[in-house]
Design an enzyme around this catalytic site. Structure first.
Site, PDB file in Angstrom:
ATOM      1  CG  HIS A  93     -77.810 -46.710 -15.742  1.00 14.77           C
ATOM      2  ND1 HIS A  93     -78.954 -46.627 -15.034  1.00 14.77           N
ATOM      3  CD2 HIS A  93     -77.108 -47.309 -14.636  1.00 14.77           C
ATOM      4  CE1 HIS A  93     -79.193 -47.027 -13.755  1.00 14.77           C
ATOM      5  NE2 HIS A  93     -77.921 -47.613 -13.793  1.00 14.77           N
ATOM      6  CD  GLU A  94     -74.038 -49.818 -15.454  1.00 16.97           C
ATOM      7  OE1 GLU A  94     -73.757 -49.706 -14.616  1.00 16.97           O
ATOM      8  OE2 GLU A  94     -75.403 -50.261 -15.607  1.00 16.97           O
ATOM      9  CG  HIS A 110     -73.923 -46.978 -11.154  1.00 17.36           C
ATOM     10  ND1 HIS A 110     -74.625 -46.508  -9.882  1.00 17.36           N
ATOM     11  CD2 HIS A 110     -74.717 -47.792 -11.815  1.00 17.36           C
ATOM     12  CE1 HIS A 110     -75.907 -47.044 -10.010  1.00 17.36           C
ATOM     13  NE2 HIS A 110     -75.873 -47.659 -11.252  1.00 17.36           N
ATOM     14  CG  HIS A 141     -72.057 -42.214  -6.612  1.00 19.74           C
ATOM     15  ND1 HIS A 141     -73.285 -43.040  -6.277  1.00 19.74           N
ATOM     16  CD2 HIS A 141     -71.770 -41.410  -5.760  1.00 19.74           C
ATOM     17  CE1 HIS A 141     -73.583 -42.462  -5.356  1.00 19.74           C
ATOM     18  NE2 HIS A 141     -72.778 -41.583  -4.642  1.00 19.74           N
TER      19      HIS A 141
HETATM   20 ZN   LIG Z   1     -77.536 -48.789 -12.255  1.00 16.41          ZN
END
Ligand SMILES: [Zn+2]
Length: 713
Positions: free
Chosen positions: A505-506, A509, A512
């Site tokens: 998940h991280e 980011h 991104h």
């Molecule tokens: Zn998040």
């Protein structure tokens, strides 16, 4: 430079609670002045890649650097206002964007440290600087002459020959001024300043109280039988914790940090102790002591309602949502209600399964909140013959990291080179240079894995340096932060399946931030609406449990043997197990957030009663409490997610629908990955979320894949 400086804070991810202790001392102004004379935060950096010189930055450097940077920013703003040339895009909008570079640089690093490696000086600085930063933001957004120039440019917007991104920057800048009260009468602006300043202090107090409440709790186990089937690596960690807390006995200390409390609730057969742990966690901020948060909540909600009324909105939620993909509270409720009913029904089935198991254990009482996680594990074992903790040896932290990197190589051709020559803020950190397939530089990535006292709970990403291309290309520097169990003795850091998922998940980011390819920092990377920003992170989670991906990295840390096919099969078979609980727990918190923020009155609420009533309204069952109760709901009372906690499920529509695009072709489909990178990840906030999504997918997102993924269809 963003108008709201506090928005440069991290992308918060299901953060739990904070973790460090003892009251803060006064910051020493004399020492600060001395530190000013050679303050590395205010110098140019000659480090490789221009990364922050963490080895030279001391906590005392932040306060003077923050203040000096605000001064410098003010001078830049004055120069924009004093320009005798007529307002133009370049001399006003772009000049604003260029301003505050030093402040942006210092605040990014400061808030990264405040979250990941704080100390008494940093905590005290955070407290001191919150109202000053709030006033600084207001001084800019409520500067009439400056706003007149912005307005003048905005009025000519169709005749300026601006590029798409320039138009977007102009619109966003104008909108931010308006949303910060630039159009209001003097008296209203005066009141707005007072409200903002008070809210900034309340937010900081709320966070400090949660910290204190978290650190003041300890459960000491002296009978080994009470540890049940707790994994050896976590037993060792609890023994270390007891020693660290000066307990001179054969005993184990458990805390409210996630790597400690969750396994305890899952594995301790001692019901009374589970209850103590559960209550300790759930009652934080609601203990009627000096760290109680109820008055802060009540006041915060009042002030937000008052502010939204000043701005001409029906409620704080209306105000916040008007700037998000969801647009209105009705749209948020429309989504929540669609998922809530099936999820609640499934959670009741799960409850019945567990109640039966408990009865078989010879316990006559009905199932309670502190029993849920314990019996979840028992039912999981009975139904799927799967013991989640027996999986940990396949998820050693460096193996998971290699899996995440390998996935990025498969999808995007990225290469990762560990760098041991770059300064870090903690010796446990790992630093990587991330390169494109052709070997060219993309970004620097810091990884900070382990839970410790100086780090708040949860997991998050920040950009220490955002990508931009105004005066030449600036490459991003990003960090990922986690609260994984630290290695202890011979035992390495072994992650649970959920923790491994958090890693993916991280990293989403981080991608991104790293893939950003825009001109203006204000529109770069994760600078998107709140209900869009969790999409690129959550989408990565989808790959984690895929057999092809597990086979890439899930090797036993001692034997090196790959995860057996039969275990993979069990993981696949149990994919939607306990999803009723997970969905209900999350959504209860999302409803609670909305309930506080759709209030159209400034009448005071009493949080305990208010929360109970809000939960009764949605029919929440007693055995489940919201993922965050009011007293420690930092996302909404100190984290920038107010009227925004629904964002995770909103983003999940996008991520599930996106992952389907890969499933329709292949898991590692290069064309889809390239299009995803180009249309979503590289674009930051340069277009509205829905437009980005349609450019990628060729249509609007569909909710079907989300319902299927959670087993709710
Ligand atoms: Zn998040």
């Amino acid at each position: 430079m963003k108008l709201n400086l506090l928005l440069t804070a991290a992308v918060l991810c299901l953060a739990v609670s904070a973790c460090s202790d003892s009251p803060a001392p006064e910051a020493d102004d004399a020492a600060s002045d001395a530190a000013m004379t050679a303050n590395p935060l205010l110098e140019d950096w000659d480090t490789p890649f221009g990364v922050p010189p963490f080895d030279r930055i001391q906590s005392e450097h932040y306060l003077p650097a923050l203040r000096a940077s605000m001064e410098a920013h003010n001078a830049e703003i004055d120069a924009i206002v004093a320009d005798s040339d007529a307002p133009s895009f370049e001399n006003t909008i772009e000049a604003l964007e260029r301003s505050g570079q030093s402040l942006s640089r210092v605040t990014r690093i400061f808030y990264a440290l405040d979250s990941a490696h704080s100390d008494e000086v940093i905590k005290e600085t955070a407290k001191t600087i919150a109202p000053e930063l709030s006033a600084h933001s207001d001084n800019i957004s409520l500067n009439k002459e400056l706003f007149d120039r912005v307005l003048a440019v905005h009025e000519q917007r169709d005749d300026l020959g601006l590029s798409g991104e320039q138009q977007r920057l102009l619109e966003e800048t104008h909108k931010q001024f308006v949303r910060s009260g630039a159009n209001l009468e003097d008296a209203a602006q005066e009141r707005l300043r007072e409200i903002n300043s008070e809210l900034a202090e309340l937010s900081q107090q709320f966070q400090d109280n949660v910290l204190d409440e978290t650190n003041n709790f300890e459960l000491l186990v002296t009978d080994k039988a009470d540890l049940g089937d707790l994994p050896a690596s976590l037993v060792a960690l609890a023994a270390d914790e007891a020693k660290r807390r000066d307990h001179d006995c054969e005993c184990w200390a458990f805390t409210l940090q996630r790597p400690s409390i969750n396994p305890f609730l899952q594995y301790s057969p001692n019901r009374k102790m589970r209850k103590r742990m559960f209550d300790g966690y759930a009652m934080r901020g609601d203990n009627d002591n000096e760290a109680d948060n109820k008055a802060i909540i009540s006041r915060t909600v009042q002030l937000r309602a008052e502010r939204s009324a000043l701005m001409g909105y029906d409620s704080h939620a209306h105000f916040v949502l008007s700037d998000n993909m969801a647009e209105t509270p009705d749209n948020v409720y429309g989504l929540l209600d669609q998922i809530w009913k099936p999820a609640l029904e499934i959670s009741k089935v799960e409850r019945a399964d567990m109640q039966a198991m408990m009865k078989a254990d010879g316990i006559e009482d009905r199932l309670r909140g502190w029993d849920w996680r314990y019996y979840t594990e028992k039912v999981r074992k009975a139904k799927f013959d799967l013991d989640e903790d027996a999986l940990r040896p396949y998820f050693e932290v460096n193996a998971v990291r290699d899996g995440v990197f390998a996935l990025a190589t498969e999808l995007f051709g990225l290469q990762f080179e560990q760098r041991n020559d770059l300064p870090t803020w903690h010796p446990d950190q790992q630093v990587f240079e991330v390169k494109e397939a052709d070997g060219s530089h993309l970004a620097i990535l810091y990884m900070d894995y382990f839970a410790r006292e100086s780090k708040r709970g949860g997991a998050w990403m920040n950009a220490l340096r955002s990508q931009s291309n105004v005066d030449g290309f600036v490459a991003p520097v990003v960090t990922n932060n986690f609260n994984f169990p630290a290695p202890s003795g011979d035992s390495p850091s072994l992650l649970s399946l959920t923790e491994a998922e958090t890693f993916f998940h991280e990293f989403g980011h981080a991608l991104h931030g790293m893939f950003s390819k825009v001109t203006y920092e204000s529109l770069a990377g994760t600078s998107t609406p709140r209900d869009f920003v969790e999409f690129p992170s959550q989408v990565m989670e989808n790959w984690m449990r895929q057999p092809e991906v597990l086979r890439m990295f899930a090797n036993h840390h001692e034997t090196g043997e790959p995860i057996p096919q039969e275990v993979i099969d069990k993981i696949t078979a149990s994919a939607t197990f306990n999803q009723g609980f997970a969905t209900v727990e999350y959504m209860a918190a999302a409803y609670l957030d909305m309930a506080y923020h759709v209030l159209d009155t400034t009448e005071a609420v009493e949080p305990r009663g208010f929360e109970n009533a809000a939960m009764a309204d949605i029919g929440l069952i007693e055995e489940i409490i919201p993922r965050y109760r009011s007293g420690y709901f930092q996302h909404i009372f100190s984290g920038g997610y107010s009227a925004g906690y629904y964002s995770y499920i909103w983003s999940e529509i996008l991520d599930a629908d996106t992952f389907m695009a890969f499933q329709e072709t292949s898991l590692f489909d290069q064309d889809t990955a390239a299009r995803y990178r180009e249309e979503i990840l590289s674009k930051g906030g340069t277009l509205p979320g829905m437009e980005l999504y349609q450019n990628f997918r060729g249509r609007e997102p569909e909710i079907g894949p989300l319902l299927e993924k959670r087993g709710l269809n």
